[in-house]
Design an enzyme around this catalytic site. Structure first.
Site, PDB file in Angstrom:
ATOM      1  N   CYS A  44       0.818  -1.218   0.000  1.00 45.14           N
ATOM      2  CA  CYS A  44       0.000   0.000   0.000  1.00 45.14           C
ATOM      3  C   CYS A  44       0.848   1.263   0.000  1.00 45.14           C
ATOM      4  O   CYS A  44       0.321   2.365  -0.167  1.00 45.14           O
ATOM      5  CB  CYS A  44      -0.954  -0.003   1.188  1.00 45.14           C
ATOM      6  SG  CYS A  44      -2.296  -1.200   1.002  1.00 45.14           S
ATOM      7  N   GLY A  84     -10.610 -13.315 -13.573  1.00 49.51           N
ATOM      8  CA  GLY A  84      -9.678 -12.205 -13.457  1.00 49.51           C
ATOM      9  C   GLY A  84      -9.251 -11.656 -14.798  1.00 49.51           C
ATOM     10  O   GLY A  84      -9.797 -12.014 -15.847  1.00 49.51           O
ATOM     11  N   SER A 117      -5.435 -10.174 -16.807  1.00 52.66           N
ATOM     12  CA  SER A 117      -3.980 -10.054 -16.712  1.00 52.66           C
ATOM     13  C   SER A 117      -3.447  -9.225 -17.868  1.00 52.66           C
ATOM     14  O   SER A 117      -4.033  -9.198 -18.957  1.00 52.66           O
ATOM     15  CB  SER A 117      -3.333 -11.443 -16.725  1.00 52.66           C
ATOM     16  OG  SER A 117      -3.653 -12.117 -17.937  1.00 52.66           O
ATOM     17  N   ARG A 125     -14.165   9.164   0.776  1.00 51.84           N
ATOM     18  CA  ARG A 125     -13.004   8.286   0.599  1.00 51.84           C
ATOM     19  C   ARG A 125     -13.139   7.032   1.461  1.00 51.84           C
ATOM     20  O   ARG A 125     -12.197   6.602   2.124  1.00 51.84           O
ATOM     21  CB  ARG A 125     -11.702   9.017   0.944  1.00 51.84           C
ATOM     22  CG  ARG A 125     -11.276  10.033  -0.078  1.00 51.84           C
ATOM     23  CD  ARG A 125      -9.948  10.640   0.296  1.00 51.84           C
ATOM     24  NE  ARG A 125      -9.473  11.531  -0.746  1.00 51.84           N
ATOM     25  CZ  ARG A 125      -8.423  12.332  -0.614  1.00 51.84           C
ATOM     26  NH1 ARG A 125      -7.763  12.358   0.519  1.00 51.84           N
ATOM     27  NH2 ARG A 125      -8.044  13.108  -1.602  1.00 51.84           N
ATOM     28  N   ASP A 126     -14.317   6.470   1.448  1.00 45.68           N
ATOM     29  CA  ASP A 126     -14.553   5.275   2.249  1.00 45.68           C
ATOM     30  C   ASP A 126     -13.873   4.068   1.613  1.00 45.68           C
ATOM     31  O   ASP A 126     -13.298   4.152   0.528  1.00 45.68           O
ATOM     32  CB  ASP A 126     -16.055   5.041   2.426  1.00 45.68           C
ATOM     33  CG  ASP A 126     -16.400   4.535   3.811  1.00 45.68           C
ATOM     34  OD1 ASP A 126     -15.605   3.742   4.358  1.00 45.68           O
ATOM     35  OD2 ASP A 126     -17.442   4.933   4.355  1.00 45.68           O
ATOM     36  N   ASP A 127     -13.941   2.928   2.304  1.00 49.39           N
ATOM     37  CA  ASP A 127     -13.193   1.749   1.886  1.00 49.39           C
ATOM     38  C   ASP A 127     -13.777   1.054   0.665  1.00 49.39           C
ATOM     39  O   ASP A 127     -13.069   0.356  -0.054  1.00 49.39           O
ATOM     40  CB  ASP A 127     -13.113   0.757   3.052  1.00 49.39           C
ATOM     41  CG  ASP A 127     -12.406   1.366   4.247  1.00 49.39           C
ATOM     42  OD1 ASP A 127     -11.229   1.730   4.106  1.00 49.39           O
ATOM     43  OD2 ASP A 127     -13.032   1.496   5.311  1.00 49.39           O
TER      44      ASP A 127
END
Length: 344
Positions: free
Chosen positions: A16, A138, A140, A48-50
């Site tokens: 992060c 996903g 890639s 700016r919440d999670d």
């Protein structure tokens, strides 16, 4: 015999700590256009919440989030585990339950073998299994540096939804994981991590924030967020300022990983620490260098920061203990003063 691959040597940032600083992000978003109002969007980007939360009906909402970054550890399997744990955390921080995840992978295919990427995915899949959700697919791309993370979908009851801007004066503040992850992972990247400290940060980063789902069901929990790249002070500023309050933070009570002082003396300070202070420092009371380096340390897969009303503390602490968490308050929210956070 070939040397083992050290993933952290293939990235300019770590975990992060790769985040664009809040100061720069403000510039990026300022002229990017405004979001059309939708009454079904219970939580958007305003605070700016999670995660974002969109109504499914009058009582339930779908929770949506994404998080990805460059390697914070050398081992590919652990990198996958950490990135997945960190991404799923946003669902728990909203008081929700995860449903499924989609993988996000960027890989330097001409530099690192595909077998290494396979281990990253395997680590991510293991954490999804631990959380009880499928890694359902996903996307890639060929990228100059390794990147991995998840887009996660969850669900939350409207009455159990926890935001980062709904605290009230008198709330006690609790943190469920110790600080210092950025410091110890920087020590690892610099090859300064002592044998006795190996695995400490990794084990915390691989610990799911599942208690958030239980905390969400407690009326005494007034606000909640997870502490990640902006450090404890950055996320506490957002919680206090968003709630129109000031946080009194007891520095001595803030949990920290062992050996933090040793590594700070060795100069193991992530670049994100000073970027965080540059973004939030004007909203905080004066800090010593030690306070700045710990409280602004960017966390990856950090703990939950929870604001609990006095009348709900006993129940909150009982639930925390049931979940194996031994917690003590690290501060208190009071009526708004000159700073968003006062460190005492």
């Amino acid at each position: 015999m070939s040397e083992p691959i050290r993933l952290t040597q293939y990235s300019h940032g770590a975990g992060c700590g790769c985040k664009i600083s809040p100061k720069v992000l403000d510039v990026i978003l300022a002229e990017s256009g405004t979001q059309a109002l939708d009454p079904k969007l219970w939580v958007g980007n305003a605070s700016r919440d999670d995660a974002a939360v969109y109504a499914l009906d009058d009582e339930r909402g779908v929770v949506s989030t994404t998080d990805f970054f460059m390697p914070i550890v050398d081992d590919p399997y652990d990198f996958g585990r950490i990135a997945a744990t960190n991404a799923i955390s946003d669902i728990y921080a909203m008081g929700g339950d995860p449903l499924m995840a989609i993988a996000i992978l960027g890989w330097p295919v001409n530099v690192l073998p595909p077998e290494v990427a396979r281990e990253v995915i395997r680590g991510g899949r293991a954490v999804c299994a631990e959380a009880g959700i499928p890694l359902a697919g996903g996307h890639s791309i060929d990228a100059p540096e390794p990147i991995f993370g998840l887009a996660v979908t969850g669900v939350v009851s409207k009455r159990h939804l926890k935001r980062n801007d709904t605290a009230s004066a008198g709330c006690q503040l609790y943190l469920t994981k110790p600080l210092g992850i950025g410091i110890l992972t920087t020590a690892e990247k610099k090859a300064k991590l002592r044998v006795q400290d190996q695995g400490l940060a990794r084990d915390w980063m691989c610990t799911l924030n599942t208690p958030g789902s239980r905390f969400g069901k407690l009326d005494g929990v007034k606000a909640m967020t997870d502490v990640t790249g902006f450090g404890l002070l950055g996320h506490l500023v957002e919680l206090a300022e968003g709630s129109g309050l000031t946080a009194h933070l007891n520095y001595a009570a803030v949990p920290r990983l062992p050996s933090v002082d040793h590594y700070l003396a060795e100069g193991c300070i992530p670049g994100g620490t000073l970027r965080n202070y540059d973004s939030y420092g004007h909203k905080i009371s004066a800090l010593s260098d030690d306070q700045k380096h710990l409280l602004c340390d960017p966390q990856t897969s950090g703990g939950l920061l929870v604001a609990v009303a006095p009348e709900g503390e006993a129940e909150f602490l009982a639930v925390a203990a049931e979940l194996g968490l031994k917690l003590s308050p690290i501060g208190k929210l009071v009526e708004r003063q000159s700073h968003a956070v006062e460190v005492i």
